[in-house]
Each structure stands twice: as C-alpha cells, then as structure tokens.
Design a protein around this motif. Structure first.
Motif, mmCIF file in Angstrom:
data_model
loop_
_atom_site.group_PDB
_atom_site.id
_atom_site.type_symbol
_atom_site.label_atom_id
_atom_site.label_comp_id
_atom_site.label_asym_id
_atom_site.label_seq_id
_atom_site.Cartn_x
_atom_site.Cartn_y
_atom_site.Cartn_z
ATOM 1 N N TYR A 128 29.066 18.212 9.205
ATOM 2 C CA TYR A 128 27.735 17.662 9.010
ATOM 3 C C TYR A 128 27.721 16.173 8.671
ATOM 4 O O TYR A 128 26.871 15.433 9.147
ATOM 5 C CB TYR A 128 26.986 18.453 7.932
ATOM 6 C CG TYR A 128 25.525 18.103 7.860
ATOM 7 C CD1 TYR A 128 24.985 17.480 6.741
ATOM 8 C CD2 TYR A 128 24.679 18.376 8.932
ATOM 9 C CE1 TYR A 128 23.635 17.155 6.693
ATOM 10 C CE2 TYR A 128 23.343 18.044 8.893
ATOM 11 C CZ TYR A 128 22.822 17.433 7.766
ATOM 12 O OH TYR A 128 21.502 17.107 7.734
ATOM 13 N N LEU A 129 28.689 15.752 7.875
ATOM 14 C CA LEU A 129 28.642 14.363 7.424
ATOM 15 C C LEU A 129 29.704 13.465 8.046
ATOM 16 O O LEU A 129 29.633 12.257 7.882
ATOM 17 C CB LEU A 129 28.792 14.300 5.892
ATOM 18 C CG LEU A 129 27.695 14.945 5.052
ATOM 19 C CD1 LEU A 129 28.029 14.820 3.572
ATOM 20 C CD2 LEU A 129 26.348 14.286 5.338
ATOM 21 N N GLN A 164 32.848 8.450 8.268
ATOM 22 C CA GLN A 164 31.617 8.959 7.673
ATOM 23 C C GLN A 164 30.446 8.597 8.574
ATOM 24 O O GLN A 164 30.220 7.437 8.875
ATOM 25 C CB GLN A 164 31.404 8.352 6.274
ATOM 26 C CG GLN A 164 32.521 8.683 5.292
ATOM 27 C CD GLN A 164 32.716 10.179 5.119
ATOM 28 O OE1 GLN A 164 31.773 10.965 5.281
ATOM 29 N NE2 GLN A 164 33.938 10.588 4.807
ATOM 30 N N VAL A 165 29.730 9.567 8.969
ATOM 31 C CA VAL A 165 28.616 9.314 9.876
ATOM 32 C C VAL A 165 27.381 8.878 9.113
ATOM 33 O O VAL A 165 26.744 7.879 9.431
ATOM 34 C CB VAL A 165 28.292 10.567 10.710
ATOM 35 C CG1 VAL A 165 27.148 10.291 11.667
ATOM 36 C CG2 VAL A 165 29.520 11.023 11.466
ATOM 37 N N HIS A 166 27.020 9.657 8.121
ATOM 38 C CA HIS A 166 25.844 9.319 7.312
ATOM 39 C C HIS A 166 26.053 9.849 5.900
ATOM 40 O O HIS A 166 25.379 10.772 5.474
ATOM 41 C CB HIS A 166 24.536 9.842 7.923
ATOM 42 C CG HIS A 166 24.672 11.180 8.628
ATOM 43 N ND1 HIS A 166 24.028 11.445 9.805
ATOM 44 C CD2 HIS A 166 25.344 12.291 8.320
ATOM 45 C CE1 HIS A 166 24.296 12.688 10.186
ATOM 46 N NE2 HIS A 166 25.112 13.227 9.303
ATOM 47 N N GLU A 167 26.989 9.232 5.219
ATOM 48 C CA GLU A 167 27.346 9.671 3.867
ATOM 49 C C GLU A 167 26.150 9.607 2.934
ATOM 50 O O GLU A 167 26.080 10.340 1.946
ATOM 51 C CB GLU A 167 28.497 8.796 3.346
ATOM 52 C CG GLU A 167 29.026 9.173 1.981
ATOM 53 C CD GLU A 167 29.758 10.516 1.962
ATOM 54 O OE1 GLU A 167 30.029 11.060 3.057
ATOM 55 O OE2 GLU A 167 30.035 11.027 0.865
ATOM 56 N N ILE A 216 20.096 20.748 7.631
ATOM 57 C CA ILE A 216 21.520 20.857 7.303
ATOM 58 C C ILE A 216 22.244 21.770 8.288
ATOM 59 O O ILE A 216 23.467 21.761 8.366
ATOM 60 C CB ILE A 216 21.687 21.371 5.852
ATOM 61 C CG1 ILE A 216 23.011 20.921 5.287
ATOM 62 C CG2 ILE A 216 21.515 22.871 5.770
ATOM 63 C CD1 ILE A 216 23.179 21.253 3.813
ATOM 64 N N PHE A 217 21.498 22.517 9.045
ATOM 65 C CA PHE A 217 22.108 23.399 10.042
ATOM 66 C C PHE A 217 22.220 22.761 11.410
ATOM 67 O O PHE A 217 22.684 23.394 12.358
ATOM 68 C CB PHE A 217 21.311 24.702 10.156
ATOM 69 C CG PHE A 217 21.229 25.461 8.870
ATOM 70 C CD1 PHE A 217 20.063 25.474 8.116
ATOM 71 C CD2 PHE A 217 22.333 26.150 8.390
ATOM 72 C CE1 PHE A 217 19.992 26.156 6.914
ATOM 73 C CE2 PHE A 217 22.264 26.839 7.192
ATOM 74 C CZ PHE A 217 21.092 26.843 6.448
ATOM 75 N N ASP A 218 21.798 21.524 11.527
ATOM 76 C CA ASP A 218 21.856 20.871 12.830
ATOM 77 C C ASP A 218 23.303 20.756 13.289
ATOM 78 O O ASP A 218 24.199 20.423 12.522
ATOM 79 C CB ASP A 218 21.251 19.453 12.735
ATOM 80 C CG ASP A 218 19.736 19.506 12.616
ATOM 81 O OD1 ASP A 218 19.155 18.550 12.076
ATOM 82 O OD2 ASP A 218 19.145 20.505 13.070
ATOM 83 N N LYS A 219 23.508 20.995 14.557
ATOM 84 C CA LYS A 219 24.866 20.947 15.103
ATOM 85 C C LYS A 219 25.020 19.707 15.968
ATOM 86 O O LYS A 219 24.584 19.668 17.116
ATOM 87 C CB LYS A 219 25.142 22.203 15.926
ATOM 88 C CG LYS A 219 25.101 23.436 15.067
ATOM 89 C CD LYS A 219 25.550 24.674 15.785
ATOM 90 C CE LYS A 219 25.424 25.846 14.815
ATOM 91 N NZ LYS A 219 25.471 27.126 15.450
#
Lengths: 405, 459
Positions: B317-318, B336-339, B354-357
């Motif tokens: 996710y992150l 880190q994509v979007h810490e 938060i469930f986005d894939k």
C-alpha cells in the motif's frame, strides 16, 4: 500509530464492511474480508487489554472489601477446564440496574473472568503462532455488533474467539470464555442484532445468539445463570462452547447464556442438550428436522449452577421463570451448525465463503441458514413451548440476521 | 561496445551517471470528459503488447479497447506516433452462477498479450472466473466478383449466369475483427487476480485467491493445479494469493505474492504441486510501525519481474520494493510512494481506500519503476540516480508536448507554494494501472475512466 477511532468504532466499522460485502456484486471478496478480519482481531486485542486494565484497577480498589467466598464458589463451580469466567456471569445490569453491592463482587469476578480470558487469549496466541488462525480469532472478535454497529462492544472482546488450539478439540479445556464484559456500563441495550460473533466452533446448543449486551455481564457474581431468552430484542449472550468436534460426542458442552432482558444467566450441563435434542427427534445432529425450540435448553436451563444463586432471590426467581424459556436460538446452535455442515460440505467453495462469514459471526448464523423455529411441533415439554414462543418472538432478530447474510 | 551504448541512449535517456533527466510531456488523453463517471467505463487494466505498437485497456463493463500507434517517420517527427483506437470489443459479459447464487462481474481484471507469430494479434483477457483468448486480425481486402452473388450480397438467379469468372481480392477499408478463439472456464472457485504467459509461449498460469492453475493455450477443457493454499478448514485461512507471474526467461519458474507481504518463488520441476516454495521472500516487519492496519498495508497488490529476470518488484500500500532473486531476506531497494498516508490509515480504512490495489511497472531497461497514487498522481523512481518524481494526470495540461510539472505533497507543517497538502488530496482520483512501453519512453496512465499517454520530450 495514532488512530482517530477507538477500538470499538473500528470493530463496528469492520463488521459493517463485512456485512456489506455480502451485497456487493461479484460475490464475497475473500481477500478483503480476510484483511478486515485482521483489523477486527487487532482492535479486539486492544479492547481486551484496555478492559483488563480497567478491571484490574477496579479490583485494586475493591480488593479488601469483598469476602472471598463468592469467588471461590464460582471457581469451584466452573466446569472442569472451563474458565471460571465462563460460568460466572451474572445477570446483566443495565445502566442503573443492580445494587452497588452487587457490582463490587461483580467487578471482581469480571476481572477474574477477564484474567482467565486473557490467559486463554495468550495461550491461543501462542498456538496461533504455530498454527495461525487469525481468521477465527478475528472472527471471534467480530462480535456481533449489529450491522450498523452501535458500538456496543462489550460483547466483542469476549466473543473474540479463543479458538481451541489448532486442531485440538477442547474437551475439558476452556473454550471461548464468555466475553468479559466490561464493568457495568451505562450503555443502552444494543439494537437487536442476533448476530453472534462467536467463534465458529460454538456448537453448544444452549448458546443463544449473542447480541452485544449493552452492559455486559456484570453484575452480581452471585447471580444465577439465566436462561437466555431470545425475546424480540435479542439480548443474548453466548457462553463458552465446546469445540465442534465435541459435538459429535453428544453436544458435550457447557454453555452459559445470559438473558439481557431478565439478567439471568443459565448454564447448561454437558450432554443434556443433546439428549434433549435427540429426544425431541428434531435434532439436526441426528439428521432430523429442525430442532425443537430450545427444548433441551429448557431442561438445561433449570440447572442453575450458580453457587451464588441461593443468595440471590431475585435472580433465582427470574431464573425460575426463565428456566422454562430457553432461548430460541441457544439450544439450536450446535445442532444448527451440524446441520449446516451437512448442507454444505467443505468442498463447496461458496460454502467456504459463507462459513468464513459464519465464523465471523458465530454459529448462530448456521442456524439461520438452515432452520426456522418450528412452533408446530409435537407437544414439547412446557419449557419447549415457552421456548418456541421465545423463538418466534426472536424471529425478527433472526430474520434480520438472515437478511444480513 | 560504443555502438551498443549509443543504441541504448537513443531510447533510454535515463543515462546512468547523470545526464539530463527525462522530461515527460502530455501526449494524449482518451475517454469521456465528464466528471460523472459511468461505472462501466472505469478502466481496470492497461497493457502494451510486446512491440509497444498496441495498447490494450479493459474496463469494468467487460470491454477491451485496443489502441494502435501510428507509424510515423521517426526521423522527422516531433513526437512519436499517436495512439488511435484500433479495435473495441466486448470481451466478457456479466454472468450468473445459479448454483451459488452469485453474480459474476464482467470487469476485466487483466489483459496479457501473446507475442506476435503471424499477421494476427492474440491476447488473453480475464474476468473473475473465465479467461478468453482473443484473436485480433485485420481485414483490408475482400473478394469481389462472385458468380452467384451480387456485390451487395443478394443472390443472383443462376439462370442468368452466362459466364464464369474468378473472384479477386480488392482492397477495402481496414476492418479489425476480434474473435474469441479459446475460452478457459470453470477452473477457478475464487476470483482470478492474475494471468501470466510463460516464456515458452505455449502455457500460461491463472491465479485466484487460493489456487494457481497452469493451462495450455490450445487446451481449454483442463488445467493443472500447481499451487493450492486452501487450508483444510477455511477458518484457519490466514493469507491469500494476490498476484502471480512467470519468470520472463525461465519457463519453469514463477512467483506468487500473498496478502501477508511474502513472495514465493516456485520451480515447476520440483514437483507437480508447487505448494512448497523454492524461495520465500519476506522482509521482517518494523515493530515501530505496528498498527491496526499493519496486515492490510503489507498485503502485496502487484508483483512484476524485471525484463532481465534478475529482479522483481512488489507493490504494497505504501511502498514499492525491488527484490533481487538471489536474496530472500529483504528487498534491495525500497521506495516510499506516499508515506504521508501512514498517519491517515484510519480514514483510509473507513473509506475503503486502504484496499486499493495499485500496480507497478518497469521501464524497458529496468532502470526506472513507476506506480500510481491518489489525486491522479503517479510516481517514478530512478533506480540509478535514486531520484523520484511525482506527476499528475490531469486534463489541465492537455496541450501536446506540454512538459509536466513535478508535484509535491506536503505532509505536514508549512505548505510551500505549489505544494498540495495531504488533506486536500482527492482520494477518489486514484491511479491504479500504469504501463510503460517496452522499448520507448511512452507511458500509459489510467485514471478512473480516462487513459493518459505521456511521452518524453524529443528535441
């Protein structure tokens, strides 16, 4: 990490998600529900530890005040291997119910129960590390907050199933202890939700579907067990159940159910239910039709094992009244579950999906899936009749739960 | 030696050791302009073919749209060819499973191209339950001069035929036809999340939550189950399969990722059922980051081998992690994509984000990786220079060859000019699917219902 939501809200949000996943297109998403169950487990752990700390504090205050014999009695009473907590729950005392005196021992007993619960929890954690089964755990945690979760959490933590160690049926081992309700909380009775977020392996016949007891178990430790009466607003409270594997051995189980309305707790003896179940020729586990409404539990209900019972006239009365009113749902649970399993062998993948959800919500659902209380049976014992009425009265709740799944 | 370097530099301006960073320019955007997004138009997968000439998208409505790059004179062009619609067809329809009372969504979960062997193109597309092999072929000639039919198709009266002639092929307007050549059905109980074509170009795998099956492209009535993680008692389920892919070069090797953040590499030569992994890639969790949502954010949403086959990339996710296949205990690189979202996990859980894939992809030379984020942002990480950039897919910069301006999200504290604060991010605008041309610096980025194509600036 700071979370803006407390454990209770998280749990209710999670349950809502699980509930709504049922209606989404494409069927139940296993992955998402699994992740949600992890959140449930985490929230429940936090909630448990918070409760434990709180009760511990209370006990510290009350330590010196109470004569110890109550506690001993309860402990002595507990079925072998069962946590005292399982048998100890006194009647619920909502808000202003119960007297202060009763509360104190209650607090202590709750603490004791909670302590035992914690022990079991730790045990289970240990087992889980070897045989992780968070799902069940989480499932257990998925207390039946009603869909819509009014945050009546008290039930949750307890419900958090302490699954028996992987693969081991639990005879004589403490099973899901009752939810260690928080000390009497001024929570409103939760909306009828008949969702029993119990451990899936709750075959105990007497286990009624538990709705989050508004003010959890509390009360006077000495309160006798009450027969769980489903009533229209199901205030059920499930006790500990044997493992499903036990079920084959004549429902050997000791279940404690708490009627939120009457605040009476009932414990049903081992084997009793099954006999009744079978005797009624309606026991699904015997491959028959719908079990008679709470027949067995009726008889079982009569056994009020609470040692403190003698001391609580009121409760006894209540128990007496209710003794004849086994919960419509409770006695069925194990039978229902067996039946459901007959229906849907594991090989069916969809059944797996459903069983996952049922795990989350407790075997009360299996009953929902497979049966309707049959009020037109042969003349059951008086208890049975009353049970039938109770069952019918609770049908609304059942229906709601059915709708949920 | 020099010529090889030179050749590489033509296509991949990310030069090791410095040089100008690439500048990304807007090229095209496909899709409806309205803000009101029809659910069926939501793009669910994007994939370039092996040559990069074709770009396929799948959507929630079960349709596949294929774009083709115009062939231009590259020496003189200002930009590389544009992508135009080549073919559109309905790949999957909604179905109903009567036995289980379940509706089966027609949403296209994945598209994978087969390498081209003849004039036709082939791709595999899958929804939750069924995989289909589509043949896309062109028709630009048609026979004319039939004896028994008129040109418009009407039959001639045989008695009026006095002479015979041989029909000839004459040019016609190009027609692209898509026809389903194979349908691989009834092999998955759970929802299919991945398909991957083997390097032997004869077999492919399909993965659902609990099982992975191996198919032969020619055989539709059976498949081999090569991974099965379903526990005997479903109540003991602790993890599911989230993605799977064949190794690009070794036809016996594949990997699958799990919801617990682990990746297993399996060798099909070891046994028929690859339940025992050959390698297990797992990074120990950082206890200081423990939260209610630790399990969710560690779930891997995508796994992709590098073109070389030496590395693989995973997306949770992150972050994006690059793993060396030779090292199992931790990734070699973590980006880190979007810490800044770590402190927002609670709200993201509430609104289901938060469930986005998110998916991720490599560039052709494996030097840059790309993945999407929220607010229609997407991120690129240069593995050599360790620099990263955040860009936005938005219609505001829709003049061709407009260079995209880097974006920055301000996590907390004072927001500088041009920075965007975390709270003003639009979590409904998410970029889950991105694809990078296999040979050139052309990227396809899918927002909810639009497809953006960006190219590097060509001087």
């Amino acid at each position: 990490m700071e979370c803006a939501l407390d454990a209770q809200s998280l749990i209710s949000i999670s349950l809502r998600k699980i509930h709504s996943s049922r209606t989404q297109r494409g069927g139940i998403k296993l992955h998402k529900n699994l992740l949600v169950s992890y959140v449930l487990r985490n929230a429940r752990q936090l909630y448990l530890s918070e409760r434990y700390a709180e009760l511990y504090r209370r006990q510290q205050q009350q330590q010196q005040q109470q004569p110890p014999h109550h506690q001993h009695q309860h402990l002595a009473y507990a079925a072998p291997g069962m946590p005292a907590s399982a048998a100890d729950f006194g009647p619920l005392q909502l808000g202003g119910g119960g007297d202060a005196e009763a509360r104190e021992p209650a607090a202590r007993h709750q603490l004791h129960q909670l302590h035992q619960l914690h022990q079991l929890h730790l045990q289970q954690q240990l087992h889980q590390h070897q045989h992780p089964a968070p799902r069940g755990c989480a499932a257990a945690a998925a207390a039946g907050a009603p869909a819509g979760g009014a945050g009546a959490l008290s039930e949750l933590p307890g419900c958090a199933a302490l699954q028996p160690p992987h693969g081991a049926p639990h005879r004589g081992q403490p099973l899901e202890p009752l939810q260690p309700g928080p000390a009497p909380l001024p929570l409103p009775l939760p909306p009828p939700a008949a969702l029993c977020p119990r451990d899936p392996r709750t075959p105990a016949a007497c286990s009624a579907p538990s709705a989050p007891p508004g003010a959890a178990p509390p009360a006077a430790a000495a309160s006798p067990p009450a027969s769980p009466a489903p009533a229209s607003s199901p205030g059920f409270y499930r006790g500990a159940y044997p493992a499903p594997s036990d079920f084959g051995l004549h429902c050997s189980s000791q279940t404690t159910v708490l009627d939120l309305d009457t605040h009476v707790v009932t414990t049903v003896e081992n084997g009793y239910l099954h006999q009744d179940c079978c005797a009624s020729a309606h026991c699904p586990c015997c491959g028959q039709g719908a079990p008679g409404p709470g027949l067995s539990s009726a008889a079982g209900c009569k056994r009020k094992y609470y040692p403190g019972q003698e001391e609580e006239e009121d409760d006894e009365e209540d128990a007496g009244e209710l003794g004849a009113e086994p919960p419509g749902g409770a006695p069925f649970a194990p039978c229902k579950r067996a039946r459901f399993e007959d229906f849907c062998p594991d090989s069916s993948p969809d059944a797996s999906n459903i069983s996952n959800l049922i795990s989350i919500f407790g075997s009360g659902f299996s009953g929902l899936v497979s049966r309707q209380p049959d009020s037109s049976e042969q003349p059951p014992p008086l208890n049975g009749q009353l049970c039938a009425k109770q069952a019918l009265a609770s049908l609304g709740a059942w229906t709601r739960a059915i709708v949920a799944f | 030696m020099y010529s090889k370097l030179h050749e590489n530099n033509l296509n991949f301006p990310f030069r090791a050791g410095g040089g100008n960073d690439i500048q990304w320019c807007f090229s095209q955007v496909k899709g409806a302009v309205d803000d009101d997004v029809a659910e069926a138009d939501i793009i669910s997968t994007v994939e370039f073919n092996h040559s990069g000439e074709l770009l396929a998208t799948g959507d929630k409505g079960g349709r596949v749209v294929i774009f083709q790059q115009e062939q231009e004179n590259k020496i003189q062009s200002h930009s590389r060819g544009e992508y135009n619609v080549y073919s559109t067809f309905q790949s999957h329809e909604p179905e109903f499973d009567y036995l289980k009372s379940l509706e089966i969504e027609e949403k296209i979960n994945k598209i994978r191209w087969l390498p081209q062997k003849n004039a036709a193109q082939f791709l595999l597309s899958t929804n939750d339950k069924t995989i289909k092999l589509w043949k896309i072929s062109e028709r630009d000639k048609r026979p004319e001069g039939y004896n028994l039919k008129e040109e418009d198709g009407r039959y001639r009266d045989p008695t009026t035929v006095t002479t015979l002639r041989v029909p000839v092929f004459r040019p016609m307007d190009l027609m692209v036809e898509a026809s389903p050549r194979r349908i691989f059905a009834n092999a998955h109980t759970y929802h299919i999340n991945s398909i991957s074509i083997n390097s032997d170009y004869e077999t492919y795998l399909s993965a659902d939550d609990l099982r992975i099956n191996l198919w032969h492209l020619e055989i539709t009535d059976r498949s081999f189950n090569i991974v099965d993680i379903k526990p005997a008692n479903m109540e003991e389920l602790t993890e599911v399969i989230t993605a799977a892919e064949f190794h690009p070069n070794s036809c016996n090797t594949f990997v699958y990722s799990s919801s617990k953040g682990t990746i297993r590499l399996c060798d099909m030569r070891a046994s028929a059922l690859c339940d025992r992994h050959s390698k297990l890639f797992e990074e120990p969790e950082d206890p200081s980051n423990r939260s209610f949502f630790s399990e969710i954010i560690s779930s891997i949403s995508d796994v992709k081998f590098s073109h070389s086959g030496r590395y693989m990339m995973t997306r949770d996710y992150l972050s994006v992690k690059i793993w060396d296949l030779n090292m199992e205990n931790r990734p070699v690189e973590t980006y880190q994509v979007h810490e800044y979202l770590r402190s927002k996990l609670c709200s993201l859980y509430e609104n289901d984000c938060i469930f986005d894939k998110f998916e991720c992809c490599w560039n052709g030379s494996d030097s840059v990786v790309m993945t999407g984020s929220y607010n229609n942002f997407f991120r690129m990480f240069d593995r050599n220079t360790k620099r990263d950039i955040t860009l936005e897919a938005s219609r505001e910069n829709n003049k061709p060859r407009t260079v995209l301006k880097p974006r920055k999200v301000c996590a907390s504290g004072k927001r500088k000019k041009d920075e965007i604060s975390v709270d003003s991010l639009d979590f409904n605008k998410k970029i889950l699917h991105t694809a990078w041309h296999p040979k050139e610096n052309i990227i396809a980025v899918a927002t909810t219902n639009n497809l953006y194509i960006f190219q590097d600036k060509v001087n």
